[in-house]
Write a protein that holds these residues in place. Sequence first.
Motif, short mmCIF file in Angstrom:
data_model
loop_
_atom_site.label_atom_id
_atom_site.label_comp_id
_atom_site.label_asym_id
_atom_site.label_seq_id
_atom_site.Cartn_x
_atom_site.Cartn_y
_atom_site.Cartn_z
N VAL A 201 -26.49 -21.75 -21.39
CA VAL A 201 -26.99 -20.37 -21.27
C VAL A 201 -26.06 -19.39 -21.97
O VAL A 201 -26.50 -18.44 -22.62
CB VAL A 201 -27.15 -20.01 -19.78
CG1 VAL A 201 -27.48 -18.53 -19.61
CG2 VAL A 201 -28.23 -20.87 -19.13
N LEU A 207 -28.90 -12.56 -24.90
CA LEU A 207 -29.78 -12.83 -23.76
C LEU A 207 -29.72 -11.70 -22.73
O LEU A 207 -28.64 -11.28 -22.33
CB LEU A 207 -29.35 -14.15 -23.10
CG LEU A 207 -30.34 -14.83 -22.17
CD1 LEU A 207 -31.58 -15.25 -22.92
CD2 LEU A 207 -29.69 -16.02 -21.50
N LEU A 210 -33.03 -14.19 -17.88
CA LEU A 210 -32.86 -15.62 -17.64
C LEU A 210 -33.68 -16.03 -16.42
O LEU A 210 -33.63 -15.38 -15.38
CB LEU A 210 -31.38 -15.95 -17.40
CG LEU A 210 -31.07 -17.39 -16.97
CD1 LEU A 210 -31.45 -18.39 -18.06
CD2 LEU A 210 -29.60 -17.52 -16.60
N PRO A 235 -23.58 -15.29 -18.97
CA PRO A 235 -25.03 -15.28 -18.74
C PRO A 235 -25.42 -14.20 -17.76
O PRO A 235 -24.64 -13.85 -16.87
CB PRO A 235 -25.29 -16.68 -18.17
CG PRO A 235 -23.99 -17.10 -17.58
CD PRO A 235 -22.92 -16.48 -18.42
#
Length: 237
Positions: A201, A207, A210, A235
């Motif tokens: 991740v 990102l 998630l 993450p």
Amino acid sequence: MITATAIVLLIKQIWYRTLVRICRVFSGGVSPETPTICSSSFTFLPQEIVEMIIVHLTYDTHSLLACSLTCYSWYIIAVCHLHHTLITQYCFPSIYLKLWWPKPLREANKLGLLPLVKKFHIHIHVEQFCGPGKLSTKQLNWCTLRHFSTLTNVQELGVDYLDIPSFILRIQWYFGHFLPTVQSLALREPKGSHCQILYFVGLFQHLDDLKLFYYRFSFQEGPMDDLGLILLFAPPL
């Protein structure tokens, strides 16, 4: 305000006029005095207006197909919406062979359409049809990886039963082309230890969304050398 009904009528009008002109040409029914092209104000619409019209049809595949067949400029705009999403099945009944991994990748890559994909999902049915299954390096051989690596503009990535330990030694070689663009990641029951999953991740530097799906909430305990995996990015947990 342009309504959806008006948009559909506009597309059908242009499309059927185009069909009539094509039929006249191939039937030999066009004389030198008969114009083969009927001038229409629709063909001279500004590109921005055409884009606004086609955006309203994002979820109407049939109308998007009609737009793509109207003229080249409409095709260029519509094709991005037609190939925005690609979902491929792994281990699915034979009636869905058209979606069976890696056929959708191979067929789309032949036409140069994979760079247009913004949403990509590898969907694996394991309990119902095939028993235990996973996505590992065996499903990403050199031939399939050649197609897989052309998905260079994916923003939403979803993978079912990803076997992270099988990729861990060369994970950026397999998934590196996703890292600059993916903003949303959905993993359904990924295989691996705490450190391996977090390491995977953490590869995605952009990102901001998630999703982890577990029907049986259990992680595999990883070996001690997992402690050497260093998260590149935090993450969004």
